[in-house]
Design a protein around this motif. Structure first.
Motif, PDB file in Angstrom:
ATOM      1  N   THR A 194       0.190  10.801  -6.183  1.00  9.25           N
ATOM      2  CA  THR A 194      -0.938  10.532  -5.286  1.00  9.25           C
ATOM      3  C   THR A 194      -0.742  11.251  -3.965  1.00  9.25           C
ATOM      4  O   THR A 194      -1.669  11.869  -3.431  1.00  9.25           O
ATOM      5  CB  THR A 194      -1.115   9.014  -5.065  1.00  9.25           C
TER       6      THR A 194
ATOM      7  N   CYS B 188     -10.387  -3.722  -1.504  1.00  7.72           N
ATOM      8  CA  CYS B 188     -11.727  -4.186  -1.880  1.00  7.72           C
ATOM      9  C   CYS B 188     -12.591  -4.481  -0.647  1.00  7.72           C
ATOM     10  O   CYS B 188     -13.316  -5.480  -0.610  1.00  7.72           O
ATOM     11  CB  CYS B 188     -11.657  -5.405  -2.787  1.00  7.72           C
TER      12      CYS B 188
ATOM     13  N   LEU C 177      -8.979   5.325   0.716  1.00  6.75           N
ATOM     14  CA  LEU C 177      -8.172   4.807  -0.398  1.00  6.75           C
ATOM     15  C   LEU C 177      -7.641   3.407  -0.101  1.00  6.75           C
ATOM     16  O   LEU C 177      -7.662   2.530  -0.963  1.00  6.75           O
ATOM     17  CB  LEU C 177      -7.008   5.757  -0.702  1.00  6.75           C
TER      18      LEU C 177
ATOM     19  N   MET D  70       0.817  -1.215   0.000  1.00  6.57           N
ATOM     20  CA  MET D  70       0.000   0.000   0.000  1.00  6.57           C
ATOM     21  C   MET D  70       0.851   1.266   0.000  1.00  6.57           C
ATOM     22  O   MET D  70       0.376   2.326  -0.374  1.00  6.57           O
ATOM     23  CB  MET D  70      -0.939   0.011   1.216  1.00  6.57           C
TER      24      MET D  70
ATOM     25  N   GLN E 271     -10.524   0.951  -0.329  1.00  4.74           N
ATOM     26  CA  GLN E 271     -10.879   0.712  -1.729  1.00  4.74           C
ATOM     27  C   GLN E 271      -9.883  -0.240  -2.381  1.00  4.74           C
ATOM     28  O   GLN E 271     -10.263  -1.158  -3.091  1.00  4.74           O
ATOM     29  CB  GLN E 271     -10.899   2.030  -2.511  1.00  4.74           C
ATOM     30  N   LYS E 272      -8.604  -0.020  -2.147  1.00  2.00           N
ATOM     31  CA  LYS E 272      -7.563  -0.858  -2.747  1.00  2.00           C
ATOM     32  C   LYS E 272      -7.674  -2.301  -2.260  1.00  2.00           C
ATOM     33  O   LYS E 272      -7.448  -3.236  -3.020  1.00  2.00           O
ATOM     34  CB  LYS E 272      -6.182  -0.279  -2.412  1.00  2.00           C
TER      35      LYS E 272
ATOM     36  N   TYR F  70       1.276   2.496  -3.484  1.00  2.00           N
ATOM     37  CA  TYR F  70      -0.047   2.925  -3.962  1.00  2.00           C
ATOM     38  C   TYR F  70      -0.344   4.342  -3.490  1.00  2.00           C
ATOM     39  O   TYR F  70      -0.803   5.177  -4.267  1.00  2.00           O
ATOM     40  CB  TYR F  70      -1.105   1.935  -3.463  1.00  2.00           C
TER      41      TYR F  70
END
Length: 169
Positions: A29, A75, A69, A18, A72-73, A21
Motif C-alpha cells: 500500500t 467509515c 484512505l 491505521m 474510508q477505513k 493499513y
C-alpha cells in the motif's frame, strides 16, 4: 520527481491500527501511494507518524490520498469535500448511475481495486449524491500524478460502463 523544484515535507500522525493499513502487506500500500502520488513516504512506527516528501504538488496529493484512505477505513460519513477537488488538475470526476457504479465496483469492490492497481490511479466514490432512488447518482473520483495512467483508467471506466469516451482536453 525530486530533481525539479523545492522539496516539501509534511508529517501526519496516525493511530496504531491505521499504521499497518497504510503500510500494507510487504509495504504494497505504501509503494502504491508513492507511485500514484509521486511523493515519498517514510513511516516511523515508534512515533506513529508518516513523513510525506516531494514537490509541493506531490506532497499535497500524497497527504490527500492518505487522508481519504484513513477516512474510508474509519467509515467516515463524508470522505472529502467534492468541490475542493473540482479545480485540481490531477483529478477527474465522473457522475454515474447505480448500474454504472455497480459495474465499476464489481463484487466486493474487486473491479475497482483491480482498476486502481493496474493503472496506478486512486479511485473512490463520493457519498450518495441524490436520495431519490430513481435518479440516484454517485461520483467516481480518480486521482493520479501521471496523465497517461489517468487516460488509461478513464478508458477502462468508459469500457466497463459502456460510455462513449469524453473528448480529450
Amino acid at each position: 520527481n525530486f530533481e525539479s523544484g523545492v522539496q516539501e515535507k509534511k508529517i501526519i500522525s496516525i493511530t496504531d491500527g491505521m499504521f499497518g493499513y497504510l503500510l500494507g502487506r510487504k509495504a504494497s500500500t505504501k509503494d502504491w501511494i508513492e507511485r500514484v502520488s509521486g511523493s515519498r513516504l517514510s513511516m516511523y512506527t515508534r512515533k506513529m507518524m508518516i513523513e510525506v516528501r516531494g514537490s509541493k504538488a506531490d506532497v499535497e496529493r500524497g497527504v490527500l490520498i492518505i487522508d481519504i484512505l484513513l477516512k474510508q477505513k474509519a467509515c467516515a460519513p463524508k470522505v472529502v469535500e467534492i468541490s475542493s477537488l473540482s479545480t485540481r488538475t490531477d483529478t477527474r470526476m465522473i457522475k454515474m448511475h447505480d448500474l454504472e457504479t455497480h459495474r465499476i465496483l464489481g463484487v466486493r469492490g474487486q473491479t475497482l481495486r483491480r482498476l486502481q492497481l493496474e493503472n496506478d490511479v486512486f479511485m473512490f466514490f463520493d457519498t450518495l449524491s441524490s436520495t431519490d432512488q430513481r435518479t440516484s447518482t454517485r461520483t467516481l473520483i480518480l486521482i493520479s500524478k501521471h496523465k497517461a495512467n489517468m487516460r488509461k483508467a478513464l478508458k477502462e471506466v468508459n469500457k466497463l460502463t459502456r460510455r462513449r469516451p469524453a473528448p480529450s482536453t
